[in-house]
Structures are given as C-alpha cells and as structure tokens.
Design a protein around this motif. Structure first.
Motif, short mmCIF file in Angstrom:
data_model
loop_
_atom_site.label_atom_id
_atom_site.label_comp_id
_atom_site.label_asym_id
_atom_site.label_seq_id
_atom_site.Cartn_x
_atom_site.Cartn_y
_atom_site.Cartn_z
N ALA A 105 4.32 7.58 -28.88
CA ALA A 105 5.43 8.17 -28.12
C ALA A 105 4.98 9.39 -27.33
N ARG A 106 5.80 9.72 -26.36
CA ARG A 106 5.68 11.04 -25.76
C ARG A 106 6.06 12.00 -26.90
N LEU A 107 5.21 12.98 -27.16
CA LEU A 107 5.49 13.87 -28.29
C LEU A 107 6.41 15.00 -27.82
N TYR A 160 10.71 16.62 -28.12
CA TYR A 160 11.88 16.83 -28.98
C TYR A 160 12.67 15.53 -29.19
N GLN A 161 12.93 14.80 -28.06
CA GLN A 161 13.73 13.56 -28.12
C GLN A 161 13.26 12.61 -29.22
N LYS A 162 11.96 12.56 -29.44
CA LYS A 162 11.40 11.51 -30.29
C LYS A 162 11.46 11.82 -31.78
N GLY A 163 12.05 12.97 -32.15
CA GLY A 163 12.25 13.27 -33.58
C GLY A 163 10.98 13.66 -34.31
N ILE A 223 20.84 4.89 -15.67
CA ILE A 223 20.46 6.09 -16.44
C ILE A 223 19.48 5.66 -17.53
N HIS A 224 18.23 6.08 -17.38
CA HIS A 224 17.25 5.84 -18.44
C HIS A 224 17.21 7.04 -19.37
N ASN A 225 17.59 8.21 -18.86
CA ASN A 225 17.54 9.39 -19.71
C ASN A 225 18.37 10.51 -19.08
N MET A 226 19.50 10.86 -19.74
CA MET A 226 20.37 11.93 -19.21
C MET A 226 19.76 13.31 -19.40
N GLU A 278 17.93 8.05 -28.09
CA GLU A 278 17.04 7.05 -27.51
C GLU A 278 17.85 6.12 -26.62
N PRO A 279 17.82 6.38 -25.30
CA PRO A 279 18.66 5.58 -24.39
C PRO A 279 18.50 4.07 -24.61
N CYS A 280 17.28 3.59 -24.67
CA CYS A 280 17.07 2.21 -25.11
C CYS A 280 15.96 2.19 -26.14
N GLY A 281 14.76 2.58 -25.70
CA GLY A 281 13.59 2.48 -26.57
C GLY A 281 12.97 1.11 -26.37
N LEU A 282 11.68 1.09 -26.15
CA LEU A 282 11.00 -0.20 -25.99
C LEU A 282 10.10 -0.49 -27.17
N ASN A 283 9.57 0.58 -27.78
CA ASN A 283 8.61 0.34 -28.85
C ASN A 283 9.20 -0.40 -30.06
N ALA A 293 23.86 2.59 -18.21
CA ALA A 293 22.84 3.16 -19.09
C ALA A 293 22.07 2.00 -19.68
N VAL A 294 20.90 2.30 -20.26
CA VAL A 294 20.02 1.21 -20.68
C VAL A 294 20.33 0.65 -22.08
N SER A 295 21.50 1.00 -22.61
CA SER A 295 22.01 0.28 -23.80
C SER A 295 23.51 0.57 -23.87
N GLY A 304 6.14 6.44 -19.27
CA GLY A 304 7.00 6.02 -20.38
C GLY A 304 7.71 4.73 -20.02
N GLY A 305 8.86 4.52 -20.68
CA GLY A 305 9.57 3.25 -20.55
C GLY A 305 10.09 2.93 -19.15
N LEU A 306 10.33 3.98 -18.35
CA LEU A 306 10.79 3.71 -16.97
C LEU A 306 9.75 2.86 -16.23
N GLY A 307 8.48 3.16 -16.47
CA GLY A 307 7.40 2.38 -15.85
C GLY A 307 7.46 0.93 -16.30
N ASP A 308 7.67 0.72 -17.60
CA ASP A 308 7.75 -0.65 -18.14
C ASP A 308 8.91 -1.41 -17.51
N VAL A 309 10.08 -0.76 -17.44
CA VAL A 309 11.27 -1.44 -16.91
C VAL A 309 11.06 -1.77 -15.42
N SER A 310 10.54 -0.80 -14.66
CA SER A 310 10.35 -1.04 -13.22
C SER A 310 9.32 -2.14 -12.99
C1 GLC Z 1 13.77 6.43 -20.99
C2 GLC Z 1 14.30 6.47 -22.39
C3 GLC Z 1 13.95 5.26 -23.21
C4 GLC Z 1 14.13 3.98 -22.41
C5 GLC Z 1 13.33 4.08 -21.13
C6 GLC Z 1 13.43 2.82 -20.27
O1 GLC Z 1 12.58 7.05 -20.81
O2 GLC Z 1 13.90 7.65 -23.07
O3 GLC Z 1 14.77 5.21 -24.36
O4 GLC Z 1 13.71 2.86 -23.16
O5 GLC Z 1 13.78 5.15 -20.37
O6 GLC Z 1 14.75 2.52 -19.92
#
Ligand code: GLC
Ligand code: ADP
Length: 515
Positions: A330-332, A334-337, A189-192, A408-413, A239-241, A22-28
């Motif tokens: 998205a990851r399917l 609960y978080q994703k609505g 914190i990417h996701n509490m 959605e802590p940040c959301g990249l999509n 946190a990421v936002s 998920g997004g943690l991979g993108d950010v890292s």
């Molecule tokens: C988490 C969050 C997402 C955020 C991502 C990267 O997985 O669910 O909202 O964009 O981390 O920080």
C-alpha cells in the motif's frame, strides 16, 4: 436492443502501465478496455509525462493546439511558458495490449523527471494547479471538437480532482457561446480526501471565469477546489463503491462537502471497480514463482516459500509448524490504517505470524515500521519503494492480506487477494465492506465467507481480527474452503462497465436539467 455507441473521452492523471501511483492508474488502464469491448469509441487523455511517453509504443504527433487561440480564458498564467511554445502537442499511442487510443498532452510543464504529482524527493510540484488546469482545458477543446483531431465527445468521463474543472469549463462554454448542447459529463470519485485546493490568487492566475467564484460553485472556504467543480457541475457523479457513495454524504468522510453531496444525491451513485483479469491471474501471472488455480491450489505454497526467501524469513516456526504469513502492499499513508497496525504491533508479533510489507509514503510511518522490523527481523520485513513485480509476488505468496484502512473508496488489493486465494483481512468500510464477506461462524456454515472483517477502527479490533485469522489458519479444511470461494468470486470489469454505460445514458438524459 444493442447498447448505444458513445464517443467517450476518459480523462485521468494516471494510466497503468504508463503511469501509476495507486488504484486510479489500475482503473484507468482497465475500465477503458472493458468499455471498448462493449463497442464504445473511447479515447483516454493523460499528460505526456516523459516516463509515460518512454513506456508507450509507436508514439506519433497527431495535433497541435494553439494555446492563446484555443478559446482559453486569457493564457492561464502560462505567459512565460507560452511565450516559448505557444501550443501544446497531442501525442497518440495505444493502451498496451489493446486497441484503446491514448492521447497525451505534451507541454513544457509536464516535461520533468519525477512522479505525476511530486518530484523525486516527494515534494508536491509547486504548479500542480497549472499542470492539471491545462489538462482540463485541453480535454474541453478535444471534447468540443475544436481541435484538428477530427473528433468530439458525447461523454467526458472525469476522474478525481485533477480533472475537476472540466465539467465547470464545459458548462461555461455552453453558457457563454449560447450553444444548444455540450458533451455530457461524469465525475468519478476515487478519493474524496484529495480535493485540489488552491488559493484565490491561483484561481485568478488561471483566469477562470470570475462568475465561478462563489460558494455554490468553485469557492471553498475562501480558497477554491478542483473537485468541487466536478461535484457541482457534472451531470452524474459516482463513487467507486456503493458504500463509499453513502459514506461521503456524512461529515466524517465528506471533508466539508457532505452537504453538497447530499444535495446532489439524486445524481450520485456507486459502482464497484473491477480488476484486470489478465494482469492479475494466478494461472498465467509471469511475475510469480509458480502458477496455480483452484484445481491445484497446493501449488500456491511454492510462492510462499519464494516470498519468505525474498525477505530472508524462516520458512517455518521454531517447532517446525507452518507459520501464518501476512502481506501488505500500500501507499503508506494515514488512509491505509498503518497507525492501527503500529499501535498493536507488539501484541501481533507475540502471535506466531510473519508480516511482509511493501510500500512507501509517509516518512514517519516508514521509519516506525522499519524500527519494528529491526527489532523482529525474523517476523517482520519491509521493503520501501514501489515495485510492481514484488506486489504480485506478495499477493501470490502471502496466506492472508492486511487492509486495515480507515477509509477505502474501493480498494483493489482485496480483490487481487481474493483472486489469488490470499484471504483478505479488512476493515468494514467503503469498497472493502462491499466485496468481502466476513468469516463469522454463520457465514462459514452458510458457505459465504471470503475474508475477515473488523468493524471499529481501533487497534484492539485489528488485533482480534488477526488473532481470528490465526485460529482459522489452524483449521486447514475451513481455510481452504474460504480460499477457494474467494478465488471463484467475479470481479471482472464487464458488469461494472455495463453500469458505467447506463450512467452515461443517464448523464445524457440529465444534462440539460441544470440542477
Ligand atoms: C483511490 C482509492 C482506492 C480505489 C482507487 C481506484 O485511490 O483510495 O480505494 O480503489 O482509487 O478507484
Ligand atoms: P489506492 O489507490 O488508495 O492506493 P488501491 O487498493 O485501489 O489503493 O490500489 C493500489 C494499487 O497500487 C494496487 O494495484 C497496489 O498493488 C498498488 N501499489 C500500492 N503501493 C505499491 C507499491 N509500493 N509497489 C507496488 N504496487 C503498489
């Protein structure tokens, strides 16, 4: 004045393109590159998952760390593994497309096929606490300069629960050895919702210092929690936002740690994620049918046809008019609505719209979506699984992108969508609220609208948002203005990376005020 140059150890359980769920991979995979371009000495540390090592280029062994002698408390419950190999190996590679050094910890517990957290059948690895405790111990060894890598850290930047023990261990290291200082720590914190909770028995088996077992430190309702270590002991937490940094201080989003976060609120801030502008660039994206830019936006249409063809959807409505195509990747979970969407599916599919979904996760959600797709194949198509290329094809081909997230802590999509001229439909939460401007009449008039925002997390408001999108889609002039405005938004990492540098400075200043 030139910014200070720090030695930064960035520790994560994911790193795109070597390993991502998920997004943690993108950010890292992108923030360290931005920090490097700001002249920082940054190293990324991840476990040496075999699939990641396979994707990495020019891998070499650069150090071995003798486990029982490395200052670990006891042998962390690894006795049988350690008996076979009493050391972990550090492999070095570069983050593809950059000069960022990546260190990968090689040890028997990582040496399995499957994902970073789960086996191929989707079951959590039963020893995740050991897998990530080891990553944390090795991070401490490297950061302290105890290894033959000939390097130590000024800053350790930790991400999510998998790295939550690092700040606690560094704190203990300084205390037990009466050291004058230690590396400063940041916890992002990417996701509490994921807190790394394990039992007292597991705490004991890891041979963590018994003094950490109290409810001000690692103990959490008779269990212990990795993330709590990061929240309690880090010099700075972010946190990421900015909105998510506020939300997690409320009971609804704090998962039992809101009080702790409020207590640390002076050390807590929000920094919005950036995106990798090269990886997600409609002008040069090699994965999509037709490249396009704001200047030749009509070329985007070829991507819509390619996407409809991929999913074998009709190209137009039965009356020959253009049909609104919504995408969701998205990851399917609960978080994703996804529940909200399912609850309102009947009504949504009465509108002349098509929906394409790419994702995997909760088996029940997957199967309910598949049932709707079987019932309305000409309107709803779903591909279960993880597919990087298809995610780009959807971003480029859809007219609008659905993110009805409950949180959605940040959301990249939504950021990728804005860049691709694909109008995001989002709920008013976390990073979604911070990055999308609603297409209200007023915002359209003021020329600030970039997407559609709905507030309450219920299916009626989601339906209204999709209905509103459908109506806007009929007004081609306004639709195009909103698309173009989104494409011009600035979400590169540069500004956020500068904010992280400032956070590092603050962490160094604060590190000896142990509150
Ligand atoms: C988490 C969050 C997402 C955020 C991502 C990267 O997985 O669910 O909202 O964009 O981390 O920080
Ligand atoms: P989260 O980290 O909560 O999953 P984000 O929006 O921050 O949410 O990031 C999700 C990332 O994972 C995006 O890059 C998205 O494209 C990608 N992604 C999620 N599911 C899939 C999938 N099934 N196939 C390809 N990419 C996916």
């Amino acid at each position: 004045m030139a910014a200070p140059k720090y030695k930064i150890l960035f520790v994560s359980s994911e790193l795109y393109p070597l390993v991502k769920t998920g997004g943690l991979g993108d950010v890292s995979g992108s923030l360290p590159k931005a920090l490097k371009s700001l002249h920082q000495d940054i190293r990324v540390l991840i476990p040496a998952y075999p699939s990641a090592v396979e994707k990495a280029a020019s891998v070499k062994t650069v150090a071995t760390i003798n486990l029982p002698k490395a200052g670990f408390p006891g042998n962390m419950g690894f006795s049988s593994d350690i008996a076979q190999t009493p050391y972990a190996t550090i492999l070095e590679t570069k983050l593809p497309g950059s000069h960022v050094k990546v260190w990968m910890v090689e040890f028997s517990i990582y040496n399995r096929s499957g994902g970073p957290y789960q086996d191929d059948q989707g079951n959590e690895w039963i020893d995740n606490e050991k897998r990530f405790a080891l990553l944390n111990y090795i991070a401490v060894e490297i950061a302290m300069g105890y290894t033959s890598l000939n390097w130590h850290a000024d800053i350790v930047h930790c991400n999510d629960w998998q790295t939550g023990l690092i700040a606690a261990l560094l704190f203990e290291e300084k205390k037990q050895n009466n050291l004058l200082t230690r590396p400063a720590t940041i916890f992002t914190i990417h996701n509490m919702a994921h807190m790394g909770i394990y039992s007292k028995g597991q705490f004991q088996a890891l041979q963590l210092s018994p003094s950490l077992w109290n409810h001000h430190e690692l103990e959490f309702h008779d269990d212990f929690s990795f993330i709590k270590g990061g929240l309690v002991f880090s010099d700075r937490v972010n946190a990421v936002s900015p909105t998510y940094a506020e939300e997690i201080q409320t009971e609804e989003f704090g998962y039992g740690m809101a009080g702790l976060l409020r207590h640390r609120s002076k050390r807590l801030s929000g920094i919005i994620n950036g995106i990798d502008m090269k990886e997600w660039d409609p002008v040069n994206d090699p994965m999509i049918e037709q490249n396009y830019s704001p200047k030749n936006i009509t070329d985007k249409y070829a991507n819509k046809i390619a996407l409809q063809n991929h999913f074998k959807l009709p190209l137009t409505r039965s009356d020959g008019k253009e049909i609104l195509l919504l995408g969701l990747v998205a990851r399917l979970v609960y978080q994703k609505g996804v529940d909200l969407l399912l609850e309102q599916m009947e009504a949504i599919l009465e509108l002349p719209v098509q929906i394409v979904i790419l994702g995997s996760g909760d088996l029940e959600l997957e199967s309910r979506l598949k049932q709707w797709s079987l019932k309305h194949p000409e309107q709803l198509q779903i591909q279960i699984g993880y597919d990087e290329k298809l995610s780009h094809i959807i971003e480029a081909g859809a007219d609008a992108f659905l993110m009805p997230s409950l949180f959605e802590p940040c959301g990249l999509n939504q950021l990728y969508s804005l860049r691709y001229g694909t109008i995001p439909i989002v709920r008013d939460t976390g990073g979604l609220a911070d990055t999308v401007v609603n297409s209200s009449k007023r915002n359209i008039r003021n020329r600030t609208a970039t997407g559609i925002i709905f507030h309450e997390a219920n299916h009626i408001t989601l339906f209204d948002a999709i209905h509103h999108t459908y109506e806007l889609f009929q007004d081609k002039k306004t639709w195009k203005e909103i698309m173009l405005r989104g494409m011009k938004q600035e979400f590169s990492w540069r500004e956020s990376a500068k904010q992280y540098l400032h956070l590092y400075e603050q962490a160094i200043e604060d590190r000896d005020d142990e509150d």
